[in-house]
Motif scaffolding. Structure first.
Motif, short mmCIF file in Angstrom:
data_model
loop_
_atom_site.label_atom_id
_atom_site.label_comp_id
_atom_site.label_asym_id
_atom_site.label_seq_id
_atom_site.Cartn_x
_atom_site.Cartn_y
_atom_site.Cartn_z
N GLY A 234 -9.50 3.60 7.02
CA GLY A 234 -8.97 2.82 5.91
C GLY A 234 -7.61 2.20 6.17
N ILE A 235 -7.09 2.35 7.41
CA ILE A 235 -5.78 1.78 7.73
C ILE A 235 -5.97 0.39 8.36
CG2 ILE A 235 -3.69 2.05 9.13
CD1 ILE A 235 -4.13 5.12 8.80
N ALA A 236 -5.34 -0.62 7.76
CA ALA A 236 -5.48 -1.99 8.27
C ALA A 236 -4.63 -2.18 9.51
CB ALA A 236 -5.08 -2.98 7.18
N ILE A 237 -5.21 -2.81 10.54
CA ILE A 237 -4.48 -3.12 11.77
C ILE A 237 -3.79 -4.47 11.64
CG2 ILE A 237 -4.70 -3.50 14.27
CD1 ILE A 237 -5.35 -0.63 13.35
N GLU A 238 -4.56 -5.46 11.16
CA GLU A 238 -4.03 -6.81 10.99
C GLU A 238 -4.91 -7.54 9.99
OE1 GLU A 238 -1.60 -8.96 10.78
OE2 GLU A 238 -1.07 -8.77 12.91
N SER A 239 -4.31 -8.49 9.28
CA SER A 239 -5.10 -9.27 8.33
C SER A 239 -4.57 -10.68 8.22
CB SER A 239 -5.11 -8.59 6.96
OG SER A 239 -3.81 -8.65 6.39
N PHE A 240 -5.43 -11.58 7.79
CA PHE A 240 -5.02 -12.94 7.47
C PHE A 240 -5.68 -13.31 6.15
CE2 PHE A 240 -5.69 -17.47 7.17
CZ PHE A 240 -4.42 -17.95 7.38
N GLU A 241 -4.87 -13.81 5.23
CA GLU A 241 -5.37 -14.10 3.89
C GLU A 241 -5.08 -15.55 3.53
OE1 GLU A 241 -4.81 -11.81 -0.40
OE2 GLU A 241 -4.40 -10.80 1.48
N ARG A 242 -6.12 -16.30 3.12
CA ARG A 242 -5.92 -17.69 2.71
C ARG A 242 -5.49 -17.74 1.25
NH1 ARG A 242 -9.94 -22.21 4.78
NH2 ARG A 242 -11.52 -20.85 3.95
N GLU A 243 -6.16 -16.94 0.44
CA GLU A 243 -5.84 -16.86 -0.99
C GLU A 243 -6.44 -15.55 -1.46
OE1 GLU A 243 -8.39 -19.07 -3.53
OE2 GLU A 243 -9.69 -19.70 -1.91
N SER A 244 -5.80 -14.89 -2.40
CA SER A 244 -6.28 -13.57 -2.78
C SER A 244 -7.46 -13.65 -3.74
CB SER A 244 -5.17 -12.75 -3.41
OG SER A 244 -5.05 -13.06 -4.77
N GLY A 245 -7.53 -14.67 -4.57
CA GLY A 245 -8.62 -14.82 -5.51
C GLY A 245 -8.67 -13.68 -6.52
N GLY A 246 -7.55 -12.99 -6.68
CA GLY A 246 -7.49 -11.93 -7.68
C GLY A 246 -8.18 -10.64 -7.26
N VAL A 247 -8.61 -10.56 -5.98
CA VAL A 247 -9.31 -9.36 -5.51
C VAL A 247 -8.32 -8.45 -4.78
CG1 VAL A 247 -11.17 -8.50 -4.05
CG2 VAL A 247 -11.46 -10.64 -5.29
N ASP A 248 -8.34 -7.17 -5.12
CA ASP A 248 -7.50 -6.20 -4.42
C ASP A 248 -8.19 -5.85 -3.09
OD1 ASP A 248 -6.04 -4.12 -3.47
OD2 ASP A 248 -6.21 -2.87 -5.25
N LEU A 249 -7.89 -6.66 -2.06
CA LEU A 249 -8.62 -6.57 -0.80
C LEU A 249 -8.50 -5.22 -0.09
CD1 LEU A 249 -7.89 -10.14 0.53
CD2 LEU A 249 -10.07 -9.26 -0.30
N PRO A 250 -7.30 -4.67 0.06
CA PRO A 250 -7.24 -3.38 0.78
C PRO A 250 -8.08 -2.29 0.09
CG PRO A 250 -5.08 -4.38 0.64
CD PRO A 250 -5.98 -5.19 -0.24
N THR A 251 -8.01 -2.21 -1.24
CA THR A 251 -8.80 -1.20 -1.96
C THR A 251 -10.29 -1.44 -1.75
OG1 THR A 251 -7.09 -1.11 -3.64
CG2 THR A 251 -9.22 -0.17 -4.24
N LEU A 252 -10.70 -2.70 -1.88
CA LEU A 252 -12.11 -3.07 -1.68
C LEU A 252 -12.58 -2.64 -0.30
CD1 LEU A 252 -14.46 -4.81 -2.95
CD2 LEU A 252 -13.55 -6.71 -1.61
N LEU A 253 -11.78 -2.94 0.74
CA LEU A 253 -12.21 -2.67 2.11
C LEU A 253 -12.19 -1.19 2.44
CD1 LEU A 253 -10.80 -5.76 3.98
CD2 LEU A 253 -13.18 -5.15 3.63
N ILE A 254 -11.30 -0.45 1.82
CA ILE A 254 -11.30 1.00 2.03
C ILE A 254 -12.60 1.59 1.50
CG2 ILE A 254 -10.23 3.18 1.28
CD1 ILE A 254 -7.51 1.63 1.47
N GLU A 255 -13.05 1.09 0.34
CA GLU A 255 -14.32 1.56 -0.22
C GLU A 255 -15.49 1.16 0.69
OE1 GLU A 255 -14.01 -0.28 -3.95
OE2 GLU A 255 -12.56 1.18 -4.70
N TYR A 256 -15.46 -0.08 1.15
CA TYR A 256 -16.53 -0.56 2.03
C TYR A 256 -16.53 0.23 3.34
CZ TYR A 256 -17.44 -4.64 -0.92
OH TYR A 256 -17.78 -5.47 -1.95
N SER A 257 -15.35 0.54 3.85
CA SER A 257 -15.30 1.26 5.14
C SER A 257 -15.94 2.63 5.01
CB SER A 257 -13.86 1.38 5.64
OG SER A 257 -13.13 2.29 4.85
#
Lengths: 121, 121
Positions: free
Chosen positions: B27-50
């Motif tokens: 669940g630890i992010a190494i690197e990210s690139f974001e164009r626009e957040s769109g109101g989504v809490d991306l780190p939380t979402l991806l931790i759940e997906y991981s």
């Protein structure tokens, strides 16, 4: 149309599809249709997938802004499986071989879901 | 090319892509690139997906005939996320809005994976 007829229609209309199944998130299969097993232990595979699907559905409650889970596609070296929740209790799954037309399966599942939902209610 | 440059290239070449991330299964992010957040809490979402991805990878050990997990696509009402394991520890994820060209994301991720793998090794 019975559940089995619906599942057969999905499998026979998707090139590369091996089987289709309606299953509870508790891992109990309601109905299935299998064209060929391809050496895959389908019930075991789907019980494992249903666990992951359940986890993703529960996660949706924590990040409500992303909306409910509508579809999950799991690709392995040996093929692809698409799962679509039908209700809080049941999901539809189609298991395919490595060269299947996955987009056709997604389309068929989306088309069949409302009718299956009505029959499960 | 740095990780960030690679991620930016993926996001900018996929219509509807919001962000791309290299993350550990812990669940630890190494690197990210974001164009626009769109109101989504991306780190939380991806931790759940991981978590779900990890569960599917472990399940592969119990049904080895289906092969290793190569890709996971999670579709929600609010959009789609594609995850591709890069190693036993890391995965690449692309988060998209509801009208994104998901097939292009899959293609770009498949193309970029070997280079990212070499850089993570």
């Amino acid at each position: 149309m019975s559940f089995r007829d619906s599942l057969q229609r999905v499998v026979e209309s998707v090139p590369g599809a091996i089987s289709a199944m309606i299953m509870g998130f508790d891992g109990i299969a309601i109905e299935s249709f299998e064209r060929e097993s391809g050496g895959v232990d389908l019930p075991t595979l789907l019980i494992e997938y249903s666990g992951a699907t359940q986890q993703l559905r529960q996660a949706a409650q924590q990040t409500p802004q992303v909306g409910h889970l509508t579809e999950l596609t799991v690709s392995r070296e040996g093929g692809t499986c698409v799962l679509r929740p039908l209700s809080d209790e049941y999901f539809l799954a189609v298991v395919m071989g490595p060269n299947a037309v996955v987009g056709k399966a997604r389309f068929m599942m989306r088309m069949m879901a409302p009718q299956l939902r009505r029959e499960l209610a």
